[in-house]
Design a protein around this motif. Structure first.
Motif, PDB file in Angstrom:
ATOM      1  N   GLU A  79      16.273  22.436  18.008  1.00  0.00           N
ATOM      2  CA  GLU A  79      17.357  21.543  17.580  1.00  0.00           C
ATOM      3  C   GLU A  79      16.884  20.107  17.367  1.00  0.00           C
ATOM      4  OE1 GLU A  79      17.346  23.377  20.299  1.00  0.00           O
ATOM      5  OE2 GLU A  79      17.876  22.258  22.100  1.00  0.00           O
ATOM      6  N   ALA A  91      23.299  34.913   8.994  1.00  0.00           N
ATOM      7  CA  ALA A  91      23.766  34.397  10.285  1.00  0.00           C
ATOM      8  C   ALA A  91      24.899  33.386  10.142  1.00  0.00           C
ATOM      9  CB  ALA A  91      22.606  33.781  11.075  1.00  0.00           C
ATOM     10  N   LEU A  92      25.853  33.650   9.256  1.00  0.00           N
ATOM     11  CA  LEU A  92      27.057  32.808   9.211  1.00  0.00           C
ATOM     12  C   LEU A  92      27.894  33.126  10.443  1.00  0.00           C
ATOM     13  CD1 LEU A  92      28.029  33.203   5.467  1.00  0.00           C
ATOM     14  CD2 LEU A  92      26.910  31.271   6.564  1.00  0.00           C
ATOM     15  N   PHE A  93      28.431  32.093  11.075  1.00  0.00           N
ATOM     16  CA  PHE A  93      29.202  32.324  12.296  1.00  0.00           C
ATOM     17  C   PHE A  93      30.483  33.068  11.960  1.00  0.00           C
ATOM     18  CE2 PHE A  93      27.070  28.124  13.112  1.00  0.00           C
ATOM     19  CZ  PHE A  93      25.996  28.697  13.769  1.00  0.00           C
ATOM     20  N   PRO A  94      30.660  34.275  12.503  1.00  0.00           N
ATOM     21  CA  PRO A  94      31.776  35.114  12.060  1.00  0.00           C
ATOM     22  C   PRO A  94      33.146  34.590  12.482  1.00  0.00           C
ATOM     23  CG  PRO A  94      30.571  36.159  13.842  1.00  0.00           C
ATOM     24  CD  PRO A  94      29.800  34.933  13.472  1.00  0.00           C
ATOM     25  N   HIS A  95      33.176  33.727  13.518  1.00  0.00           N
ATOM     26  CA  HIS A  95      34.478  33.248  13.995  1.00  0.00           C
ATOM     27  C   HIS A  95      34.850  31.917  13.361  1.00  0.00           C
ATOM     28  CE1 HIS A  95      31.430  31.370  16.370  1.00  0.00           C
ATOM     29  NE2 HIS A  95      32.272  30.599  17.011  1.00  0.00           N
ATOM     30  N   MET A  96      34.096  31.493  12.358  1.00  0.00           N
ATOM     31  CA  MET A  96      34.414  30.228  11.703  1.00  0.00           C
ATOM     32  C   MET A  96      34.580  30.458  10.206  1.00  0.00           C
ATOM     33  SD  MET A  96      31.724  27.595  13.357  1.00  0.00           S
ATOM     34  CE  MET A  96      31.598  27.313  15.107  1.00  0.00           C
ATOM     35  N   PHE A 104      29.701  22.554  10.754  1.00  0.00           N
ATOM     36  CA  PHE A 104      29.012  22.738  12.038  1.00  0.00           C
ATOM     37  C   PHE A 104      27.742  21.898  12.139  1.00  0.00           C
ATOM     38  CE2 PHE A 104      26.412  24.951  15.171  1.00  0.00           C
ATOM     39  CZ  PHE A 104      27.332  25.149  16.176  1.00  0.00           C
ATOM     40  N   ARG A 108      26.210  14.998  13.249  1.00  0.00           N
ATOM     41  CA  ARG A 108      25.554  13.688  13.364  1.00  0.00           C
ATOM     42  C   ARG A 108      25.954  12.737  12.237  1.00  0.00           C
ATOM     43  NH1 ARG A 108      19.840  16.155  15.565  1.00  0.00           N
ATOM     44  NH2 ARG A 108      20.840  17.032  17.401  1.00  0.00           N
TER      45      ARG A 108
ATOM     46  N   TYR B 449      22.931  34.203  15.532  1.00  0.00           N
ATOM     47  CA  TYR B 449      23.890  33.094  15.478  1.00  0.00           C
ATOM     48  C   TYR B 449      23.422  31.939  16.344  1.00  0.00           C
ATOM     49  CZ  TYR B 449      26.739  36.799  13.563  1.00  0.00           C
ATOM     50  OH  TYR B 449      27.190  37.835  12.813  1.00  0.00           O
ATOM     51  N   SER B 453      22.540  28.210  15.073  1.00  0.00           N
ATOM     52  CA  SER B 453      23.159  27.024  15.632  1.00  0.00           C
ATOM     53  C   SER B 453      22.106  26.015  16.084  1.00  0.00           C
ATOM     54  CB  SER B 453      24.058  27.424  16.798  1.00  0.00           C
ATOM     55  OG  SER B 453      24.342  26.308  17.590  1.00  0.00           O
ATOM     56  N   PHE B 458      22.027  22.000  17.514  1.00  0.00           N
ATOM     57  CA  PHE B 458      22.688  22.094  18.805  1.00  0.00           C
ATOM     58  C   PHE B 458      21.767  22.713  19.847  1.00  0.00           C
ATOM     59  CE2 PHE B 458      26.089  21.654  15.847  1.00  0.00           C
ATOM     60  CZ  PHE B 458      26.987  20.840  16.506  1.00  0.00           C
ATOM     61  N   GLY B 459      21.781  22.160  21.045  1.00  0.00           N
ATOM     62  CA  GLY B 459      20.955  22.687  22.125  1.00  0.00           C
ATOM     63  C   GLY B 459      21.538  23.963  22.703  1.00  0.00           C
ATOM     64  N   VAL B 460      20.857  24.505  23.695  1.00  0.00           N
ATOM     65  CA  VAL B 460      21.259  25.790  24.272  1.00  0.00           C
ATOM     66  C   VAL B 460      22.690  25.737  24.808  1.00  0.00           C
ATOM     67  CG1 VAL B 460      20.724  27.490  26.053  1.00  0.00           C
ATOM     68  CG2 VAL B 460      18.881  26.297  24.899  1.00  0.00           C
ATOM     69  N   LYS B 466      29.985  26.685  21.786  1.00  0.00           N
ATOM     70  CA  LYS B 466      30.567  26.729  20.445  1.00  0.00           C
ATOM     71  C   LYS B 466      30.397  28.081  19.769  1.00  0.00           C
ATOM     72  CE  LYS B 466      30.152  21.845  19.305  1.00  0.00           C
ATOM     73  NZ  LYS B 466      31.371  21.504  18.577  1.00  0.00           N
ATOM     74  N   ILE B 467      29.307  28.759  20.042  1.00  0.00           N
ATOM     75  CA  ILE B 467      28.994  29.986  19.308  1.00  0.00           C
ATOM     76  C   ILE B 467      29.051  31.227  20.187  1.00  0.00           C
ATOM     77  CG2 ILE B 467      27.262  31.163  17.907  1.00  0.00           C
ATOM     78  CD1 ILE B 467      28.435  28.686  16.589  1.00  0.00           C
ATOM     79  N   PRO B 470      32.684  32.158  22.214  1.00  0.00           N
ATOM     80  CA  PRO B 470      33.751  32.782  21.419  1.00  0.00           C
ATOM     81  C   PRO B 470      33.393  34.197  20.950  1.00  0.00           C
ATOM     82  CG  PRO B 470      33.226  30.598  20.570  1.00  0.00           C
ATOM     83  CD  PRO B 470      32.242  30.890  21.636  1.00  0.00           C
ATOM     84  N   LEU B 471      32.102  34.450  20.738  1.00  0.00           N
ATOM     85  CA  LEU B 471      31.723  35.755  20.205  1.00  0.00           C
ATOM     86  C   LEU B 471      31.648  36.839  21.278  1.00  0.00           C
ATOM     87  CD1 LEU B 471      29.015  34.753  17.571  1.00  0.00           C
ATOM     88  CD2 LEU B 471      31.370  35.442  17.183  1.00  0.00           C
TER      89      LEU B 471
END
Ligand SMILES: Nc1ncnc2c1ncn2[C@@H]1O[C@H](COP(=O)(O)OP(=O)(O)OP(=O)(O)O)[C@@H](O)[C@H]1O
Ligand SMILES: [Mg+2]
Lengths: 232, 548
Positions: A79, A91-96, A104, A108, B449, B453, B458-460, B466-467, B470-471
């Motif tokens: 990161e 790897a699209l976030f499925p819940h968004m 996302f 920043r 995912y 992220s 985003f860090g761990v 966030k990811i 919820p999953l």
């Protein structure tokens, strides 16, 4: 300045004896677009994972924009590397929703700049009407375009793409290809792109490298503009 | 693993999540090690007595119980699974989940229910006497024996084998079967030559769960007056006040369990079948005439004995005592049970999520960590309880200077009289239940995912909230229910670790039954059964949703 320079990189998965990548050296200047070709299983995705920080090398070093991100004593977490990546399986976030997926990576950015950027990206990949949809409501090609937009949105120093066009039809591929090159060039973004398609390389990339099979040493110049390197 | 990979691990993977996970693992391991090291202490005189006169007998009883129950549950579990998976007959759909229900009745409840039903004043003998004028030899009906315990365990624990075998057969066996049928094999020979060997890993997995339950049991064996190592642990601690010998017995029981662990490994490996991931579901054959009737009768008998009859009997008794039991004291009891259950479940899931989030990277050390987190499940409640007790008493004596500094008296027992002990005990014992559920959730979403992220900056930890969270919500939910139910049913641990004057549904039920207040025991028993059945129902619903 070199955006990326790799020295004598070696990597093998735990509990395997043959290294996937061995003694690999390579560098890229700012704004360059390089294609990575090679057979399935030859270690292309692994190289991208090493650069992005999802794997840690056995030996050798990786520098991004002059500072070491992986080496004998250093390891910068993914990161914090400022690297964008388009994954082979999106790897699209499925819940968004599509929009939330794009937002996302923009945490920043100033709040008021976020929405315009999302719109800009959606226009780029010709998906403006889809911002409310969820990933499972999109076709494979549409998902791929959103994944591309999501990776581009934060304007990373270095963009890694793992077969970004594999699911697009020829038409769309053509138009996105040209536009992508333009965007990358305009933003002076440095980009590594894994692909199976030599046309991609010809249309977008400045030069390319080819990964060979285990044990074979091979190197090949694929296009006229530059030389290739490597491999194993 | 060499020093280089250890260094790599610290650079890439080590973080706060690992630290908390290691603390959790230490919490689980400490009491167990405490017991283990008691072997190396100088034994006292009492121990020689126990070893000389009792241990052999106790060990023999334990082993007989385990072997007989193991064989019988394996036989009934796999045969029922095969019937339900491969054949179609009247009421098949009903039996397919009805045969899971015996698991909702904890064996100790079944034990006192059956013993009372079969007693001189129980419904069986009374009916025979009054309606048929028939005096049955009471010997035939005496259930307070090794035989009776095997009967109870088999009837109420076989679903472990049934569930695992059925899932395996439904999904994995079609191609083998079709080939066997094409080769002209008869059903019985298919079952013996193909199904049994093929489902051996599933049978072993189920039978091992059954055996852990049997080894852990205190309720059935103590009620029937059978001496096993587990009952002996209770007896030496509470009867003889000999904590050292109790720990030594616990250590010996652990030795049996470690042996069992290796036997399981041995039985499971050997043949590895190449099972295709694209397996087609099994096409069921329709049964007609006599075979259909036989199948219905077989399933019905098991269902009636394993669920329907005891529940009806408990309902009848509960009517007799409803006004007496259903009052404020009972609600307090219910509150206490739910409170301690929820608290422990929450703690378990918290650790389970943290540990599973660490181990899913498959980095070095992750495998060992996940094994450590799940050891508690294979260790009987009584052993864990002894370990926790000994540890807490030790802690209290270590903290005694601090207590007196605070002005709480000289060497008081503070930690070892608190609810914390019970909560920690539950956490150690059932961490595996929560962990496995969470792990399945993480396995389903994979790591892509999370990686995406992290590539987006985003860090761990932020990624987790966030990811990941919820999953894995669904997995967390099922983990919560499963763990909660296990805690509500657990008896020996609660008996040993509850604070003074603190009762749970399970301990109260046991207390009533032991005091021969059988009718009074029926309402808390039914409560436990209802909670368990609800959880089964929730799972059926989730299962259906997933299949759609
Ligand atoms: N987790 C893993 N453990 C062990 N080996 C792995 C693992 N992941 C990949 N490999 C092996 O590493 C090699 C390189 O894999 P990689 O995914 O980099 O190939 P690739 O060039 O991207 O192939 P493709 O074109 O099919 O995407 C392969 O031979 C693969 O089998
Ligand atoms: Mg790849």
């Amino acid at each position: 300045m070199k955006i990326i320079s790799i020295h004598n990189l070696t990597f093998s998965f735990p509990k395997t004896s043959i290294p996937v990548i061995e003694d690999f050296s390579f560098s890229m200047g700012e704004g360059e677009i390089v294609g990575i070709l090679g057979q399935s299983g030859s270690g292309k995705s692994t190289l991208l994972r090493l650069i992005s920080g999802l794997e840690i090398p056995k030996a050798g070093s990786i520098k991004i924009a002059g500072s070491e991100v992986a080496g004998k004593k250093t390891f910068v977490q993914p990161e914090d590397r400022g690297v964008g990546m388009v994954f082979q399986d999106y790897a699209l976030f499925p819940h968004m929703s599509v929009k939330e997926n794009l937002l996302f990576g923009l945490s920043r950015l100033l709040r008021k700049e976020r929405n315009p950027r999302v719109q800009e990206m959606l226009e780029l990949v010709q998906m403006t009407d889809f911002e409310k949809r969820y990933p499972h409501q999109l076709s494979g090609g549409q998902q791929q375009r959103i994944a591309l937009a999501r990776a581009l949105a934060p304007k990373p120093k270095l963009l890694l793409m793992d077969e970004p066009f594999s699911n697009l039809d020829a038409n769309l591929k053509g138009s996105i290809r040209n536009e992508l090159r333009e965007i990358l060039k305009r933003a002076n973004m440095t980009c590594m792109m894994v692909t199976h398609d030599k046309e991609d390389v010809e249309a977008i990339c400045d030069r390319s490298i080819v990964f060979g099979k285990h044990g074979e040493k091979q190197s090949e110049v694929l296009d006229n503009e530059s030389s290739l390197t490597y491999v194993r | 693993m060499n020093t280089e990979s250890v260094k790599q691990f610290f650079r890439k993977d080590f973080n706060g999540w690992w630290l908390v996970s290691l603390m959790g693992a230490a919490m689980i391991l400490l009491p167990i090690l405490f017991i283990f090291f008691s072997i190396f202490q100088e034994p006292n005189e009492n121990w020689f007595q126990i070893r000389e006169y009792l241990l052999k007998n106790y060990a023999a009883n334990t082993i007989i119980l385990v072997v007989l129950t193991g064989v019988l549950t394996a036989a009934s579990g796999v045969s029922l699974a095969w019937l339900i998976a491969a054949y179609d007959f009247p009421m098949r759909r009903f039996f397919s989940w009805g045969l899971i229900l015996p698991l909702a009745i904890p064996p100790y409840i079944a034990a006192y229910t059956y013993r009372t039903m079969l007693s001189y004043t129980g419904v069986v003998q009374v009916t025979l006497r009054n309606q048929f004028d028939y005096l049955i030899n009471p010997e035939w009906l005496s259930i307070s024996s090794l035989r009776g315990a095997v009967f109870i365990f088999t009837l109420f624990l076989f679903p472990y084998v049934y569930i695992i075998c059925r899932a395996f057969l439904e999904n994995q066996s079609s191609s083998f079967l079709e080939n066997a049928r094409l080769l002209g094999r008869k059903p019985f020979s298919i079952f013996v030559r193909i199904i049994l060997p093929l489902s051996r890993p599933a049978i072993v997995a189920g039978a091992v769960l059954v055996i852990y339950e049997v080894l852990s049991d205190y309720g059935v064996t103590s009620y029937f007056g059978i001496h096993t190592i587990t009952t002996a642990i209770f007896q030496t601690w509470f009867g003889m006040y000999d904590a050292d010998s109790a720990m030594r017995l616990a250590a010996w029981l652990m030795v049996i369990i470690v042996g069992l662990f290796f036997i399981e490994k041995l039985l499971r490996q050997g043949r590895r079948y190449n099972i295709s991931s694209k397996a087609r579901p099994l096409v069921r054959q329709k049964l007609k005439g006599f075979p259909a009737a036989a199948a219905v009768i077989y399933c019905s008998v098991i269902f009636l004995l394993g669920f329907f009859i005891p529940v009806v009997q408990l309902l009848a008794w509960s009517r007799l005592t409803f006004t007496k039991v259903w009052n404020d004291t009972f609600f307090t009891l219910l509150n206490q049970t739910v409170f301690v259950g929820m608290l422990s479940t929450a703690l378990i899931l918290l650790f389970a999520v943290i540990i599973a989030n660490v181990t899913r990277s498959h980095s070095s050390g992750a495998y060992i960590l996940s094994k450590l987190a799940t050891t508690g499940y294979s260790i009987p409640g009584a052993i864990i309880a002894i370990g926790v007790l000994a540890l807490f008493i030790e802690l209290d004596s270590l903290l005694a200077p601090f207590y007196s500094y605070m002005g709480w008296g000289k060497a008081p027992l503070i930690l070892s009289l608190s609810l914390a002990m019970l909560v920690i005990g539950y956490t150690i014992r059932f961490m595996a239940t929560g962990f496995n559920a969470v792990e399945i959730g993480f396995e389903k979403i994979g790591t892509k995912y999370t990686e995406a992220s992290r590539m987006l900056g985003f860090g761990v930890t932020k990624t987790f909230f966030k990811i990941d969270l919820p999953l894995i919500k669904g997995a967390l939910f099922s983990g919560f229910i499963l763990t909660f139910v296990e805690i509500i049913k657990e008896l020996p641990l609660a008996l040993l670790l509850r604070p003074f004057n603190f009762d749970t549904l399970a301990t109260k039920t046991y207390q009533y039954a032991k005091d021969e207040m059988i009718f009074e025991a029926s309402i808390p028993s039914l409560m436990i059964i209802i909670i368990s059945v609800l959880s089964v129902a929730v799972f059926q619903m989730i299962d259906k949703k997933v299949k759609k």
